[in-house]
Design an enzyme around this catalytic site. Structure first.
Site, PDB file in Angstrom:
ATOM      1  N   ARG A  23      -2.975 -17.684   8.694  1.00 29.95           N
ATOM      2  CA  ARG A  23      -2.379 -16.592   9.573  1.00 29.95           C
ATOM      3  C   ARG A  23      -3.593 -15.641  10.224  1.00 29.95           C
ATOM      4  NH1 ARG A  23      -0.016 -13.236   4.512  1.00 29.95           N
ATOM      5  NH2 ARG A  23       0.628 -11.885   6.278  1.00 29.95           N
ATOM      6  N   GLN A  46       3.355  -1.864   7.742  1.00 34.51           N
ATOM      7  CA  GLN A  46       3.260  -2.347   6.796  1.00 34.51           C
ATOM      8  C   GLN A  46       2.614  -3.792   7.363  1.00 34.51           C
ATOM      9  OE1 GLN A  46       7.289  -2.534   4.218  1.00 34.51           O
ATOM     10  NE2 GLN A  46       7.763  -2.022   6.597  1.00 34.51           N
ATOM     11  N   HIS A  73      -0.519  -1.738   3.991  1.00 38.53           N
ATOM     12  CA  HIS A  73      -0.962  -3.013   3.383  1.00 38.53           C
ATOM     13  C   HIS A  73      -2.109  -3.587   3.565  1.00 38.53           C
ATOM     14  CE1 HIS A  73       3.938  -3.104   2.485  1.00 38.53           C
ATOM     15  NE2 HIS A  73       3.478  -2.312   1.592  1.00 38.53           N
ATOM     16  N   CYS A 101     -14.267  -7.922  -2.008  1.00 37.89           N
ATOM     17  CA  CYS A 101     -14.801  -8.534  -3.447  1.00 37.89           C
ATOM     18  C   CYS A 101     -13.678  -8.489  -4.355  1.00 37.89           C
ATOM     19  CB  CYS A 101     -16.001  -7.749  -3.916  1.00 37.89           C
ATOM     20  SG  CYS A 101     -16.358  -8.228  -5.822  1.00 37.89           S
ATOM     21  N   THR A 103      11.560  -3.486  10.381  1.00 46.17           N
ATOM     22  CA  THR A 103      11.316  -3.627   8.847  1.00 46.17           C
ATOM     23  C   THR A 103      12.821  -3.776   8.091  1.00 46.17           C
ATOM     24  OG1 THR A 103      10.575  -2.751   6.891  1.00 46.17           O
ATOM     25  CG2 THR A 103      11.170  -1.389   8.429  1.00 46.17           C
ATOM     26  N   ALA A 161      12.483  -4.643  19.375  1.00 44.31           N
ATOM     27  CA  ALA A 161      11.578  -3.362  19.515  1.00 44.31           C
ATOM     28  C   ALA A 161      11.089  -3.532  20.924  1.00 44.31           C
ATOM     29  CB  ALA A 161      10.367  -3.567  18.579  1.00 44.31           C
TER      30      ALA A 161
HETATM   31  C1  BV8 Z   1       3.723  -1.465  -5.711  1.00 45.82           C
HETATM   32  C2  BV8 Z   1       0.470  -7.569   2.476  1.00 45.82           C
HETATM   33  C3  BV8 Z   1       3.084  -0.256  -7.689  1.00 45.82           C
HETATM   34  C4  BV8 Z   1       0.308  -9.207   2.097  1.00 45.82           C
HETATM   35  C5  BV8 Z   1       2.640  -7.243   1.774  1.00 45.82           C
HETATM   36  C6  BV8 Z   1      12.206  -3.547  -7.464  1.00 45.82           C
HETATM   37  C7  BV8 Z   1      12.431  -2.225  -6.746  1.00 45.82           C
HETATM   38  C8  BV8 Z   1      11.546  -1.317  -5.927  1.00 45.82           C
HETATM   39  C9  BV8 Z   1      10.149  -1.866  -5.933  1.00 45.82           C
HETATM   40  C10 BV8 Z   1      10.077  -3.112  -6.483  1.00 45.82           C
HETATM   41  C11 BV8 Z   1      10.883  -3.830  -7.207  1.00 45.82           C
HETATM   42  N1  BV8 Z   1      10.243  -4.929  -7.884  1.00 45.82           N
HETATM   43  C12 BV8 Z   1       8.881  -4.831  -7.319  1.00 45.82           C
HETATM   44  C13 BV8 Z   1       8.671  -4.107  -6.648  1.00 45.82           C
HETATM   45  C14 BV8 Z   1       7.408  -3.355  -5.792  1.00 45.82           C
HETATM   46  C15 BV8 Z   1       6.976  -4.379  -4.849  1.00 45.82           C
HETATM   47  C16 BV8 Z   1       8.515  -4.358  -3.975  1.00 45.82           C
HETATM   48  O1  BV8 Z   1       8.701  -3.674  -3.164  1.00 45.82           O
HETATM   49  N2  BV8 Z   1       9.192  -5.684  -4.089  1.00 45.82           N
HETATM   50  C17 BV8 Z   1       9.965  -5.992  -3.176  1.00 45.82           C
HETATM   51  C18 BV8 Z   1      10.037  -7.542  -2.933  1.00 45.82           C
HETATM   52  C19 BV8 Z   1      11.141  -5.812  -4.032  1.00 45.82           C
HETATM   53  N3  BV8 Z   1       6.148  -3.598  -4.185  1.00 45.82           N
HETATM   54  C20 BV8 Z   1       5.208  -3.511  -4.384  1.00 45.82           C
HETATM   55  O2  BV8 Z   1       4.297  -4.608  -5.283  1.00 45.82           O
HETATM   56  C21 BV8 Z   1       4.078  -2.717  -3.645  1.00 45.82           C
HETATM   57  N4  BV8 Z   1       3.182  -2.079  -4.683  1.00 45.82           N
HETATM   58  O3  BV8 Z   1       4.795  -1.155  -5.965  1.00 45.82           O
HETATM   59  O4  BV8 Z   1       2.700  -0.882  -6.475  1.00 45.82           O
HETATM   60  C22 BV8 Z   1       1.659   0.128  -8.203  1.00 45.82           C
HETATM   61  C23 BV8 Z   1       1.457   1.329  -8.673  1.00 45.82           C
HETATM   62  C24 BV8 Z   1       0.129   1.876  -9.246  1.00 45.82           C
HETATM   63  C25 BV8 Z   1      -0.499   0.640  -9.559  1.00 45.82           C
HETATM   64  C26 BV8 Z   1      -0.315  -0.696  -9.450  1.00 45.82           C
HETATM   65  C27 BV8 Z   1       0.838  -1.217  -8.969  1.00 45.82           C
HETATM   66  C28 BV8 Z   1       2.987  -3.531  -3.083  1.00 45.82           C
HETATM   67  C29 BV8 Z   1       3.820  -4.256  -1.718  1.00 45.82           C
HETATM   68  C30 BV8 Z   1       2.988  -4.774  -0.695  1.00 45.82           C
HETATM   69  C31 BV8 Z   1       3.098  -6.387  -0.451  1.00 45.82           C
HETATM   70  N5  BV8 Z   1       2.383  -6.944   0.622  1.00 45.82           N
HETATM   71  N6  BV8 Z   1       2.004  -7.561   2.825  1.00 45.82           N
HETATM   72  C32 BV8 Z   1       0.327  -9.999   3.217  1.00 45.82           C
HETATM   73  O5  BV8 Z   1       1.035  -9.845   4.124  1.00 45.82           O
HETATM   74  O6  BV8 Z   1       0.256 -11.145   2.788  1.00 45.82           O
HETATM   75  S1  BV8 Z   1       4.443  -6.920   1.989  1.00 45.82           S
HETATM   76  C33 BV8 Z   1       4.850  -7.816   3.260  1.00 45.82           C
HETATM   77  O7  BV8 Z   1       6.176  -7.985   2.930  1.00 45.82           O
HETATM   78  C34 BV8 Z   1       4.713  -7.435   4.587  1.00 45.82           C
HETATM   79  O8  BV8 Z   1       3.384  -6.662   4.838  1.00 45.82           O
HETATM   80  C35 BV8 Z   1       5.876  -6.573   4.837  1.00 45.82           C
HETATM   81  O9  BV8 Z   1       5.557  -5.180   4.576  1.00 45.82           O
HETATM   82  C36 BV8 Z   1       6.849  -6.941   3.757  1.00 45.82           C
HETATM   83  C37 BV8 Z   1       7.813  -7.514   4.624  1.00 45.82           C
HETATM   84  O10 BV8 Z   1       8.725  -6.617   5.096  1.00 45.82           O
HETATM   85  P1  BV8 Z   1       9.123  -6.305   6.588  1.00 45.82           P
HETATM   86  O11 BV8 Z   1       7.664  -5.879   7.335  1.00 45.82           O
HETATM   87  O12 BV8 Z   1      10.174  -5.552   6.628  1.00 45.82           O
HETATM   88  O13 BV8 Z   1       9.267  -7.998   7.109  1.00 45.82           O
HETATM   89  P2  BV8 Z   1      10.603  -8.719   6.871  1.00 45.82           P
HETATM   90  O14 BV8 Z   1      10.299 -10.086   7.184  1.00 45.82           O
HETATM   91  O15 BV8 Z   1      11.113  -8.499   5.683  1.00 45.82           O
HETATM   92  O16 BV8 Z   1      11.704  -8.115   8.064  1.00 45.82           O
HETATM   93  C38 BV8 Z   1      11.546  -8.404   9.376  1.00 45.82           C
HETATM   94  C39 BV8 Z   1      12.543  -7.236  10.000  1.00 45.82           C
HETATM   95  O17 BV8 Z   1      12.223  -7.372  11.254  1.00 45.82           O
HETATM   96  C40 BV8 Z   1      13.786  -7.854   9.808  1.00 45.82           C
HETATM   97  O18 BV8 Z   1      14.581  -6.808   9.437  1.00 45.82           O
HETATM   98  C41 BV8 Z   1      14.318  -8.216  11.288  1.00 45.82           C
HETATM   99  O19 BV8 Z   1      15.441  -8.028  11.570  1.00 45.82           O
HETATM  100  C42 BV8 Z   1      13.385  -7.361  12.015  1.00 45.82           C
HETATM  101  N7  BV8 Z   1      13.070  -8.124  13.437  1.00 45.82           N
HETATM  102  C43 BV8 Z   1      12.959  -9.183  13.686  1.00 45.82           C
HETATM  103  N8  BV8 Z   1      12.727  -9.284  15.104  1.00 45.82           N
HETATM  104  C44 BV8 Z   1      12.447  -8.000  15.613  1.00 45.82           C
HETATM  105  C45 BV8 Z   1      12.880  -7.201  14.523  1.00 45.82           C
HETATM  106  N9  BV8 Z   1      12.846  -5.812  14.590  1.00 45.82           N
HETATM  107  C46 BV8 Z   1      12.643  -5.440  15.931  1.00 45.82           C
HETATM  108  N10 BV8 Z   1      12.131  -6.093  16.764  1.00 45.82           N
HETATM  109  C47 BV8 Z   1      12.488  -7.357  16.865  1.00 45.82           C
HETATM  110  N11 BV8 Z   1      12.080  -8.280  17.763  1.00 45.82           N
END
Ligand code: BV8
Length: 257
Positions: free
Chosen positions: A85, A116, A134, A142, A201, A244
């Protein structure tokens, strides 16, 4: 799509037309809070999380890979994924969407940009004070101490020079807490802003996806820009259906006239 006090804003690729109410609200905004996701980097050639992974990564679900459990089980695999990546992002450039957000910051009194994304493309486009919700793909930390480590190790799994633990990419994995400063600054900006723009997003990942709710609860106008309207589109004040990289430059033109 639901109706709302401003009506719906549909942006066609040919002649983007924004609701005059939206344009004047943006022009008059005191504080704009922007949340971006992987979609804003899509036009830079960086695959989004929902896009099928490419090549040898096609068989992996990023939601399974981006976890501490996966790293502990197979740090070599994780480092191969993140290096792939990093190489891909290093070849990418900011697109007109990133550049437009950097320009928007010069046109409004205050703009808070929360991303994000871990690709650093907003900073390369000239945005300052970017809140990396993120983390960042290019930082190494570390695994035991959490501190950022600068090094020139070529090992498949680099190790901490202080304590010998494995180094990890400086991103936030699923199940890990958001960095406290990023969380607090983002929540405060969402609560204070007049307009909240959610761009590129799918709004599935929390707590990032909850920022729009905080903004709305504090009477901000909430809009999204996405070619594929999200499950929240009907409840937002605006849903701008477009890429975008096309919609944001046109939006800037609209508020500059
Ligand atoms: C936490 C870094 C607690 C790593 C990433 C159930 C309900 C609610 C929450 C949860 C649940 N079960 C689990 C959770 C928590 C979990 C979560 O939300 N899970 C989801 C799957 C349900 N969240 C977490 O774990 C977070 N931490 O909750 O901690 C805690 C508190 C205290 C102590 C300990 C713990 C941490 C989440 C962070 C994960 N890391 N990234 C890496 O990159 O390797 S997230 C990763 O996925 C990305 O960074 C990004 O944020 C995410 C994907 O989301 P999007 O950015 O929206 O991307 P996606 O592909 O989904 O969508 C793209 C969009 O763009 C689409 O809509 C598309 O139509 C659009 N698009 C396409 N082309 C265009 C466009 N838009 C505009 N223009 C274009 N040209």
């Amino acid at each position: 799509m639901g109706s709302n006090k401003w009506g719906r804003t549909e942006v066609s690729f040919e002649k983007p037309r924004f609701d005059p109410g939206f344009v004047s609200a943006l022009r008059d905004a005191r504080h704009v809070c922007v949340l971006t996701g992987a979609g804003i980097s899509a036009e830079s050639g960086v695959p989004t999380f929902r896009d099928a992974q490419q090549g040898l990564w096609a068989k992996y679900d990023p939601h399974q890979l981006a976890t501490p459990e996966a790293f502990e089980e197979n740090p070599e695999l994780l480092w191969r994924w993140y290096r792939w990546r990093r190489d891909l992002v290093a070849e990418a450039n900011p697109n007109p969407g990133h550049l437009a957000l950097a320009q928007l910051a010069e046109l409004v009194p205050r703009l808070t940009l929360v991303t994000q994304n871990v690709d650093g493309l907003h900073q390369r486009a000239g945005s300052r004070g970017v809140i990396e919700f993120h983390g960042n793909l290019f930082d190494d930390r570390c695994y035991a101490e959490g501190c950022i480590i600068v090094h020139d190790q070529q090992a498949e799994v680099p190790v901490c020079p202080n304590c010998g633990a494995n180094l990890r990419p400086g991103v936030v994995w699923f199940g890990e807490a958001i960095p406290e400063n990023a969380l607090n600054e983002s929540f405060a900006a969402a609560a204070d802003c007049d307009i909240f723009l959610s761009i590129g997003t799918s709004s599935f990942v929390y707590p990032a996806a909850g920022l729009a709710d905080i903004a709305s609860e504090n009477r901000a106008i909430v809009a999204e820009i996405n070619p594929n309207p999200t499950q929240h589109a009907a409840t937002y004040d605006f849903a701008i259906a477009g890429n975008a990289g096309v919609a944001l430059p046109k939006l800037l033109e609209s508020i500059a006239t």
